[in-house]
Design an enzyme around this catalytic site. Structure first.
Site, PDB file in Angstrom:
ATOM      1  CG  HIS A  91      41.992  46.122  37.529  1.00  0.00           C
ATOM      2  ND1 HIS A  91      41.569  45.839  38.866  1.00  0.00           N
ATOM      3  CD2 HIS A  91      40.786  46.214  36.701  1.00  0.00           C
ATOM      4  CE1 HIS A  91      40.375  46.367  38.776  1.00  0.00           C
ATOM      5  NE2 HIS A  91      39.745  46.699  37.694  1.00  0.00           N
ATOM      6  CD  GLU A 124      44.700  45.251  40.101  1.00  0.00           C
ATOM      7  OE1 GLU A 124      44.249  46.411  40.282  1.00  0.00           O
ATOM      8  OE2 GLU A 124      44.243  44.340  40.109  1.00  0.00           O
ATOM      9  CD  GLU A 144      42.525  44.491  45.825  1.00  0.00           C
ATOM     10  OE1 GLU A 144      43.481  44.634  45.250  1.00  0.00           O
ATOM     11  OE2 GLU A 144      41.222  44.943  45.578  1.00  0.00           O
TER      12      GLU A 144
HETATM   13 ZN   LIG Z   1      42.387  45.398  40.815  1.00  0.00          ZN
END
Ligand SMILES: [Zn+2]
Length: 1112
Positions: A811, A814, A993
């Site tokens: 992504h 990010e 994350e």
């Molecule tokens: Zn992501």
């Protein structure tokens, strides 16, 4: 009732648990026909329930009191004229019983009690003694939506308006109940329409103003609030909003609210007013010609299904910015139930339907989707499995010798794909048909000579340096660093930052500060990077590099009233339209961006790698509306921003509003600041991004969002992210970003610099896994330890090391994932004994950037295919998702040769949560959430998937075990983590994350996260892998069992469920300090049909099915 029938002792006995006292009283009430006896009993009951609060009423209700009392109302009212005393007693007690009985509304309607109360009211408008209890009962009736419709038909709205009068100190309780009842009735759209037809909107506004003017000591805030409550409900319908605007409601509520601002106790009035004004604010069109990306990229083919096909199916002339359906009153009337923020999340929490319940989808999927011979093509990426290191000198005293097996770094090994035409031929335009031609990309803008005075100003200096470098490098042209021309007003005395020597720029010595950064190398890398807009400029921050500041950056404390103040400023746009400049100062939709050079406006730019800003509109002298660009081949997905600002005035506060945000909530509401990079700071020795901005908040705005981009949902709005900045330096060039930028060219530069860290002990290979759609190479790294000798034992140990497979940055928005990856890579290349030990333990296969095209082109989520690549792992297309297809291919190859990796981890960033945490996969933990497959809990599962996160929570200060989840959601079934777990069979398959905001636990509690912490996280991840290795080695296991209290952990986790989308959100995010004004609407639940049918769902206000409706 001057005289008391009962002592308190008796009262207690009657209502005590197990006592039959209440039954006896009710039974006598039911059986007697004597008016006096009835009155006596009612007096007893009234006395009973008037003390002791709700409990005694509860007893009365539980013994069937409601039905008996309502029946009594029916029977006695048949005797004409009804006894006033009896009606008074009955309504007094019903007014108490009603709110305690959930079914009161429907019981009263079925009994026919509604009309009795209404006609009693009509006849006693002047009889205040009786009026009050009757209104109180009516208020309870009206809470039921079916009753509300039926009461409205019987003229009750008009009746109530007869009671509402101008300011008076008398009878305020009657007025309050009347207003509350009216507000309840006006929730019905039919009643709201009726009120509009009778021109009650201006009446209510006049009444509100009257109370506002006269209630100077604020004794009757509750009445003023109740009036607003009525207005709020009327304005739920479009006609109501129209009437409100016509009655000058905006100006009235705006000015009354402004007058209330200084008195804190009047906040409820301001909040409700603001809510009404925001709702009635005419929806604006986003000022763009289309919501599709400005940039176009022709795909080799468009998949038959999915969002891109939808995008392309639209006729070219369709206006996708607004919905035509928005003008349709009828449909609109029923779709206006926005749920947002906490509510959305709460619903999600209770609904919980995303958890995978189909056990067959949780079980390993054995069959390989690609035939073995097809996977052979990946063999070349694993030379470590076949190399024998014969003839290689293992004498470490020799200076860094590259083993013969290692190919030259970044040599383009293009993996041939089945049907893919050569990516080069896919690119549109003529220039991209050729290999990147330096001459063609190095078109500078107007050039230094084209503007302003000679050689003054920062921008001039910088440009000169770029040229100087060119000469040094013997190149004709090079990408232009920055974009400022010489038009800045300039004062010779202000060039203190350049040591007084004009033209000599002090480029920060990033080489000393940043070992892996090299501005010249960066420029070289940029030349090989292919962007869809064919960028020719380089942003200074990427050129200079970023040295993390040493000071702490605290999570910003939210100042009371900020959001309200911002919303009021927005409302002023409508009240004082002449104050609004509406001057477009930057616009990518125009062939040529407007040239603003009057010294009155900021200058913007985003035309560099990873840049994202589509348009800037100067709204007021120091306020700008900014619009972000959609991801390429998409009409939404924007959150990431990165742009340049210049031409600022020192000391003035500038307000920036990003007006097309999509998410319902943001960490910007919880203390996250934007990042700013000042070039003046950089050249004075501090090249760094710093968290900046005050008065930051995120709220729903008045720009309507097309249903085309909102998943078909109509009537949605965008959100505004606003922040305010005061610039420190004149003649500065500043950059703003959503998070610390990390471009694809930066990655390539870092990878080159990594080569320099190689020692004879380190085995480092850099390959090109494949080319992306945009013609960029996707790097693949292999890092392990060289064998200590070419002895059989050593080679055997070398070849049998388990694989650890890491990926990041699927992504593009990010960027934190890239910083974590940087930390991992640097640790893996470090000379420390721990790193060496780690290299000796594993072979690392790393794809550090799964989505280079998205990163380069400033996308937030997608690749050039307009799709989220982390939803393509189940069936990646070699043409459309080459990086995913081939990364999966590598994993499938490993699986086919029985070398399934021990650990797989995909690095991500999380925009809504704090800390760093992991998502993993567990059948058991998933099934536990569902209760459907209780039997399946017998299945055996290896619990070691919890070990790595557990170790991390002990090692890494930013890591939080409490935020981890091991539940498999349906919506995630095509993500890397789930597919690698299910299809490849990696038990320890994770998504890691990292927060974009900061931490709320551990050593960094209360701090925003910076690149230092992110890089540290990447290094700690490596150390955790080393510990994992030691734990699995039997010798050391005995001593370290304390790490692994896995069973206990598991038991804890059964009580405290955590899952990405379903559970932890509310724990993580504290409720708003300004709760009220955040939600644009909280009262617009769906109405029953105009001709209501008696269905259980309609009972008693908001039923479960209605809640379900709101959710959907
Ligand atoms: Zn992501």
């Amino acid at each position: 009732m001057g005289f008391s029938f009962l002592t308190e002792k008796t009262r207690k006995e009657i209502t005590a648990k197990g006592s039959s006292g209440m039954e006896v009283i009710l039974a006598s009430l039911e059986s007697t026909r004597d008016l006096q006896t009835i009155l006596n009993i009612l007096c007893i009951l009234n006395e009973l329930v008037s003390v002791g609060g709700g409990r005694r009423v509860g007893v009365l209700v539980s013994k069937g009191g409601t039905a008996i009392l309502l029946q009594l109302l029916i029977t006695t009212s048949k005797e004409w004229p009804p006894s006033e005393e009896l009606m008074l007693q009955l309504h007094t007690i019903l007014a108490k019983v009603g709110p305690k009985d959930r079914k009161f509304g429907i019981k009263a309607r079925i009994n026919g009690a509604l009309n009795i109360t209404v006609s009693l009211l009509k006849q006693n408008l002047q009889n205040h003694k009786l009026l009050l209890p009757c209104l109180q009962v009516l208020r309870v009736y009206s809470a039921n939506s079916v009753n509300a419709v039926s009461l409205g038909k019987n003229g009750v709205v008009e009746l109530l308006f007869k009671i509402i009068g101008p300011y008076s100190k008398k009878n305020t309780s009657i007025l309050k109940v009347t207003l509350d009842t009216l507000a309840a009735l006006l929730k019905s759209k039919a009643n709201a329409r009726r009120a509009v037809d009778r021109t009650y909107v201006p009446t209510l506004l006049a009444v509100y103003q009257d109370w506002h003017r006269n209630d100077t000591r604020h004794r009757h805030v509750h009445i003023r609030k109740a009036i607003l409550g009525c207005i709020r409900n009327i304005t739920n319908i479009k006609l109501g909003r129209k009437a409100f605007l016509e009655a000058d409601g905006m100006r009235i509520l705006y000015s009354t609210s402004t007058e209330c601002l200084s008195v804190r106790t009047l906040d409820p009035l301001i909040n409700t007013s603001s809510l009404i004004m925001r709702k009635c604010f005419p929806k604006n069109r986003l000022p763009v010609p289309t919501i599709r990306s400005v940039f176009h990229y022709q795909l080799p083919h468009i998949p038959a299904e999915g969002p891109v096909a939808q995008l392309y199916r639209q006729p070219p002339d369709v206006d996708d910015v607004v919905d035509e359906s928005d003008d349709n009153d009828d449909t609109e009337a029923d779709t206006e139930n926005d749920t947002e923020n906490e509510e959305d999340e709460k619903n999600h929490k209770t609904q919980n339907d995303d958890i995978e319940t189909d056990i067959s989808k949780l079980r390993p999927k054995e069959n390989l989707t690609r035939p073995l011979e097809d996977l052979k093509m990946y063999e070349c990426f694993f030379p470590e499995l076949s190399e024998n290191f014969q003839g290689y000198s293992f004498d470490s005293s020799k200076s860094c010798q590259t083993p013969a097996v290692l190919p030259k770094s970044l040599a383009p090994i293009v993996v041939p794909t089945a049907h893919a035409p050569s990516p080069l031929s896919l690119a549109q335009g003529e220039l991209t048909d050729l290999p990147l031609d330096l001459d063609s990309i190095c078109i500078s803008k107007d050039g230094p000579g084209g503007a302003g005075g000679a050689g003054e100003g920062l921008a001039q200096e910088l440009e000169r340096v770029a040229l100087e470098e060119d000469t040094l490098n013997g190149q004709s042209q090079s990408p232009v660093v920055g974009s400022l021309q010489g038009e800045l007003e300039h004062d010779d005395d202000c060039s203190s930052h350049s040591s007084g020597e004009l033209g000599v720029l002090e480029v920060p010595d990033t080489a000393a500060l940043l070992p892996l950064h090299d501005p010249e190398l960066y420029i070289d890398m940029v030349k090989g990077t292919k962007s869809v807009p064919q960028y020719t400029e380089v942003a200074y921050p990427d050129y200079f590099g970023h040295v993390a500041p040493t000071f702490r950056e605290h999570i910003l404390e939210r100042v009371y009233g900020v959001q309200r103040a911002k919303i009021f400023q927005d409302i002023e746009r409508m009240i004082h339209p002449n104050d609004i400049l509406d001057k477009v100062v930057y616009d990518l939709d125009l062939k040529r961006s407007p040239v603003i050079d009057d010294g009155e406006s900021l200058k913007f730019n985003s035309q560099f790698e990873s840049g994202n800003l589509r348009k800037a509109v100067q709204v007021r002298k120091f306020e700008y509306d900014l619009i972000l660009n959609s991801d390429i081949n998409s009409n939404h997905y924007h959150q990431w921003f990165y742009f340049e600002v210049s031409g600022m005035r020192v000391g003035s506060s500038y307000r920036f509003n990003i007006i097309n945000c999509e998410k319902v909530n943001s960490q910007f509401n919880y203390g996250m600041q934007v990042l700013m990079y000042s070039v003046q700071e950089a050249i004075s020795g501090h090249p760094r991004w710093v968290r900046t901005g005050t008065e930051i908040c995120y709220y729903k705005n008045h720009f309507s969002r097309s249903s085309i981009a909102a998943g078909g949902q109509k009537g949605k709005s965008y959100y505004t992210m606003t922040f305010t900045v005061t610039f420190q330096y004149r003649d500065d060039v500043c950059y703003f970003a959503y998070h610390y930028p990390y471009t694809y060219s930066t990655l390539k530069m870092h990878l080159q610099k990594l080569e320099a860290l190689r020692t004879p002990q380190i085995y480092l290979r850099q390959d090109v896994l494949c080319e992306t759609l945009g013609g960029n190479s996707c790097p693949l790294l292999t890092i392990t330890a060289m064998p200590q000798s070419s002895s059989n034992d050593q080679i055997c140990q070398f070849k049998n090391r388990p694989y650890v497979f890491l990926t990041a940055r699927v992504h593009p928005g990010e960027t934190n994932a890239s910083w974590v990856m940087k930390g991992t890579l640097e640790f893996l290349m470090s000379p420390s004994p721990m790193a060496q030990s780690l290299r000796e333990s594993y072979v690392f296969k790393i794809v550090p950037m799964l989505n280079p095209d998205g990163v380069i082109n400033g996308n937030h989520r997608c690749s050039l295919s307009g799709e989220d690549l982390n939803r393509q792992w189940q069936r990646p297309s070699p043409d459309l998702h080459p990086t995913i297809f081939h990364t999966k291919g590598l994993l499938q190859y490993l699986s086919s040769i029985q070398r399934v990796p021990l650990v797989y981890c995909d690095y991500h960033g999380h925009s809504r949560k704090k800390n760093v945490f992991m998502y993993g996969c567990s059948i058991k933990e998933t099934l536990w959430q569902t209760n459907v497959n209780a039997a399946a809990c017998d299945l055996q599962e290896d619990l070691s998937y919890r070990t790595l996160p557990k170790i991390l929570s002990q090692l890494a200060p930013a890591f939080s075990m409490a935020s981890c989840s091991f539940v498999v959601e349906k919506s995630k079934e095509s993500t890397a983590r789930v597919v690698v777990w299910r299809e490849i069979g990696v038990q320890k398959s994770y998504t890691m994350e990292s927060t974009l905001c900061g931490c709320d636990q551990g050593k960094y509690k209360g701090l925003q996260i910076g690149t230092r912490e992110l890089e540290e996280m990447g290094a700690q991840f490596c150390i955790a892998l080393l510990r994992l290795k030691r734990l699995s080695s039997p010798l050391e296991f005995r001593n370290s069992s304390h790490f692994l209290d896995v069973e206990n952990d598991l038991i804890e986790s059964r009580c405290k469920v955590t899952s990405s989308t379903t559970y932890v959100l509310d724990e993580d995010e504290p409720s708003f300090m300004e709760e009220v004004d955040y939600s644009a609407e909280s009262n617009d639940e769906p109405e029953p049909d105009p001709d209501p049918q008696e269905t259980p769902a309609d009972e008693d206000g908001l039923s479960d099915s209605e809640l379900a409706l709101r959710r959907s």
